[in-house]
Design an enzyme around this catalytic site. Structure first.
Site, mmCIF file in Angstrom:
data_model
loop_
_atom_site.group_PDB
_atom_site.id
_atom_site.type_symbol
_atom_site.label_atom_id
_atom_site.label_comp_id
_atom_site.label_asym_id
_atom_site.label_seq_id
_atom_site.Cartn_x
_atom_site.Cartn_y
_atom_site.Cartn_z
ATOM 1 N N SER A 158 6.587 -4.481 -0.659
ATOM 2 C CA SER A 158 7.521 -3.917 0.311
ATOM 3 C C SER A 158 8.857 -4.635 0.250
ATOM 4 O O SER A 158 8.908 -5.844 -0.041
ATOM 5 C CB SER A 158 6.916 -4.090 1.703
ATOM 6 O OG SER A 158 7.886 -3.850 2.684
ATOM 7 N N TYR B 185 3.160 -9.590 8.460
ATOM 8 C CA TYR B 185 2.981 -8.494 7.497
ATOM 9 C C TYR B 185 3.698 -8.834 6.194
ATOM 10 O O TYR B 185 3.119 -8.777 5.104
ATOM 11 C CB TYR B 185 3.521 -7.181 8.086
ATOM 12 C CG TYR B 185 3.653 -6.088 7.046
ATOM 13 C CD1 TYR B 185 2.527 -5.541 6.437
ATOM 14 C CD2 TYR B 185 4.910 -5.608 6.645
ATOM 15 C CE1 TYR B 185 2.651 -4.545 5.464
ATOM 16 C CE2 TYR B 185 5.036 -4.628 5.680
ATOM 17 C CZ TYR B 185 3.903 -4.100 5.093
ATOM 18 O OH TYR B 185 4.024 -3.128 4.120
ATOM 19 N N LYS C 78 2.254 -9.640 2.216
ATOM 20 C CA LYS C 78 2.694 -8.987 0.966
ATOM 21 C C LYS C 78 3.170 -10.041 -0.027
ATOM 22 O O LYS C 78 2.871 -9.978 -1.220
ATOM 23 C CB LYS C 78 3.819 -7.992 1.252
ATOM 24 C CG LYS C 78 3.351 -6.749 1.986
ATOM 25 C CD LYS C 78 2.478 -5.881 1.091
ATOM 26 C CE LYS C 78 1.850 -4.715 1.823
ATOM 27 N NZ LYS C 78 0.816 -4.027 1.082
HETATM 28 N N1 LIG Z 1 4.992 3.246 4.694
HETATM 29 C C1 LIG Z 1 5.838 2.221 4.552
HETATM 30 O O1 LIG Z 1 6.860 2.149 5.226
HETATM 31 C C2 LIG Z 1 5.557 1.141 3.523
HETATM 32 C C3 LIG Z 1 6.627 0.377 3.052
HETATM 33 C C4 LIG Z 1 6.376 -0.634 2.127
HETATM 34 C C5 LIG Z 1 5.081 -0.872 1.708
HETATM 35 N N2 LIG Z 1 4.055 -0.122 2.182
HETATM 36 C C6 LIG Z 1 2.690 -0.425 1.719
HETATM 37 O O2 LIG Z 1 2.187 0.696 1.028
HETATM 38 C C7 LIG Z 1 0.771 0.821 1.236
HETATM 39 C C8 LIG Z 1 0.466 2.208 1.741
HETATM 40 O O3 LIG Z 1 1.222 2.455 2.908
HETATM 41 P P1 LIG Z 1 1.096 3.795 3.753
HETATM 42 O O4 LIG Z 1 2.404 4.024 4.416
HETATM 43 O O5 LIG Z 1 0.493 4.862 2.939
HETATM 44 O O6 LIG Z 1 0.090 3.291 4.873
HETATM 45 P P2 LIG Z 1 -1.189 4.044 5.495
HETATM 46 O O7 LIG Z 1 -1.658 3.206 6.635
HETATM 47 O O8 LIG Z 1 -0.874 5.462 5.750
HETATM 48 O O9 LIG Z 1 -2.221 3.955 4.279
HETATM 49 C C9 LIG Z 1 -3.013 2.824 4.018
HETATM 50 C C10 LIG Z 1 -4.450 3.292 3.869
HETATM 51 O O10 LIG Z 1 -5.280 2.153 3.589
HETATM 52 C C11 LIG Z 1 -6.472 2.273 4.351
HETATM 53 N N3 LIG Z 1 -6.989 0.905 4.518
HETATM 54 C C12 LIG Z 1 -6.474 -0.103 5.263
HETATM 55 N N4 LIG Z 1 -7.218 -1.200 5.137
HETATM 56 C C13 LIG Z 1 -8.243 -0.890 4.281
HETATM 57 C C14 LIG Z 1 -9.343 -1.598 3.766
HETATM 58 N N5 LIG Z 1 -9.564 -2.874 4.095
HETATM 59 N N6 LIG Z 1 -10.200 -0.957 2.914
HETATM 60 C C15 LIG Z 1 -9.990 0.339 2.576
HETATM 61 N N7 LIG Z 1 -8.958 1.071 3.048
HETATM 62 C C16 LIG Z 1 -8.096 0.461 3.882
HETATM 63 C C17 LIG Z 1 -6.067 2.962 5.635
HETATM 64 O O11 LIG Z 1 -7.137 3.629 6.274
HETATM 65 C C18 LIG Z 1 -4.994 3.936 5.145
HETATM 66 O O12 LIG Z 1 -5.563 5.196 4.814
HETATM 67 C C19 LIG Z 1 0.388 -0.283 2.217
HETATM 68 O O13 LIG Z 1 -0.112 -1.389 1.486
HETATM 69 C C20 LIG Z 1 1.712 -0.647 2.869
HETATM 70 O O14 LIG Z 1 1.745 -1.975 3.305
HETATM 71 C C21 LIG Z 1 4.261 0.894 3.074
#
Ligand SMILES: NC(=O)c1ccc[n+]([C@@H]2O[C@H](COP(=O)([O-])OP(=O)(O)OC[C@H]3O[C@@H](n4cnc5c(N)ncnc54)[C@H](O)[C@@H]3O)[C@@H](O)[C@H]2O)c1
Length: 343
Positions: A129, A153, A157
């Site tokens: 991120s 958070y 990362k």
């Molecule tokens: N959306 C954003 O703004 C953003 C920005 C930068 C980085 N990210 C990173 O990208 C990734 C995906 O983000 P997103 O927006 O799709 O989030 P999201 O919460 O929609 O998707 C993450 C998924 O992981 C699953 N999950 C969480 N912990 C788990 C575990 N221990 N075992 C199995 N499944 C698990 C959740 O149920 C969810 O479906 C994450 O790692 C997040 O930190 C997101």
């Protein structure tokens, strides 16, 4: 490059970014083995992905911290690479529940890495991120910028990034792509897939969309006295489909080149809260009531990417405009005012 027949493990596959990426992967000919523990998504997403892609995928309800289950899965399936989305992502929640963030994001990644190590899988794409840049010294932000984190958070990362770097150093067979996302927004243009946050959303676009659809009375704007042209915070919003395509480009690079790399996935354009609201109002034809609130601790004035390395290394750049993000996001929200399951 044709990926026909290659099998990919996708963790966190039913989440916001994972679901859109699975559609692109299936349509590009990958065989997808998907896992999620549904801690922040719904089982309904599995069939939505298959419907939108018009392809089937294999799905297992599994927590990535369950090392034994992961290992058994990897022994059954001929996985050649992994995209690791699974994790918790709410900055505010990470401040009140720091152990959950270490457990899910750091221990979950270590559990996965051990299982990959034991099964001989050496290609990984990791969701990092822009938060690892903390309060940036200057914008646009290049990958070489100093890293500093302001919340648990971000720390989780950065810790995983460091573990990956150590692992890559220990075994040159590893090929790792660390992707630093800026601010994902928008939805699949079909209106069938989109962001469905549990509880109050943390990011701007779903907050605006929930006000537009009548779920919330007004949008809180956290500070209008930032040192930016209109006083509101400036971010780099990137269409979730562009982000999904960035994963395909990163995978192609992992299959064609040895070594590991870190790239920003952003557009390179800063957009203020007021500009994003105006674009959403154009898309939905409704006005968004605003409420000016205090700045939130840990927020920064402006954060946008230099996308130059992604272009040079992957031949990838974002193609969709802010107006497209807003109209796609609105189509999804309008069709599904209460998300996939109406919760
Ligand atoms: N959306 C954003 O703004 C953003 C920005 C930068 C980085 N990210 C990173 O990208 C990734 C995906 O983000 P997103 O927006 O799709 O989030 P999201 O919460 O929609 O998707 C993450 C998924 O992981 C699953 N999950 C969480 N912990 C788990 C575990 N221990 N075992 C199995 N499944 C698990 C959740 O149920 C969810 O479906 C994450 O790692 C997040 O930190 C997101």
């Amino acid at each position: 490059m044709s990926m026909m027949g290659q099998t990919l493990l996708v963790t966190g596959a039913t989440g916001y970014i994972g679901s859109h990426t699975c559609v692109c992967l299936l349509q590009a000919g990958w065989r997808v083995v998907a896992v999620d523990n549904f801690s922040n998504s719904s089982p309904a997403v599995v069939s939505r992905i298959e419907q939108v892609a018009d392809r089937e995928m294999r799905f297992h309800a599994l927590d990535v911290r369950d090392h034994g289950a992961l290992l058994r899965l990897l022994q059954r399936e001929a996985v050649s690479a992994v995209i690791h989305f699974a994790g918790l992502k709410a900055v505010g929640e990470s401040v009140s529940r720091p152990l959950d963030y270490v457990d899910n994001n750091v221990c979950g990644s270590v559990s996965l890495l051990r299982a990959l190590h034991l099964s001989g899988v050496r290609k990984l794409v990791f969701s990092s991120s822009a938060t690892v840049y903390g309060d940036p010294v200057s914008v646009p932000i290049a990958e070489t910028a100093p890293l500093s984190v302001t919340n648990p958070y971000g720390r989780s990362k950065l810790m995983v990034e460091q573990v990956l770097a150590d692992l890559a150093q220990s075994d040159p067979e590893w090929r790792m792509a660390t992707l630093r996302y800026f601010n994902p927004a928008g939805a699949h243009p079909s209106g069938m897939l989109g962001e469905d946050p549990r509880g109050a959303p943390n990011n701007l676009m779903p907050c605006i969309a929930q006000v537009a659809v009548g779920r919330r009375p007004a949008l809180s704007v956290y500070g209008n006295d930032w040192p930016t042209p209109d006083g509101t915070g400036v971010r780099d919003y990137i269409h979730v489909m562009d982000l999904a395509q960035g994963h395909l480009a990163a995978l192609e690079r992992l299959y064609s080149h040895a070594g590991s790399f870190t790239v920003n996935l952003g557009t390179g354009h800063g957009v203020s809260v007021l500009q994003a609201v105006a674009a959403f109002e154009r898309a939905c034809g409704r006005s968004i009531p605003l409420r000016i609130a205090e700045r939130r601790p840990g927020d920064v004035a402006a954060c946008y990417a230099s996308p130059a390395r992604a272009e040079a290394l992957l031949g990838w750049h974002a193609q969709r405009s802010l107006d497209e993000m807003c109209s796609d996001h609105w189509r999804w929200q309008h069709k599904h005012p209460h998300g996939y399951t109406g919760h």
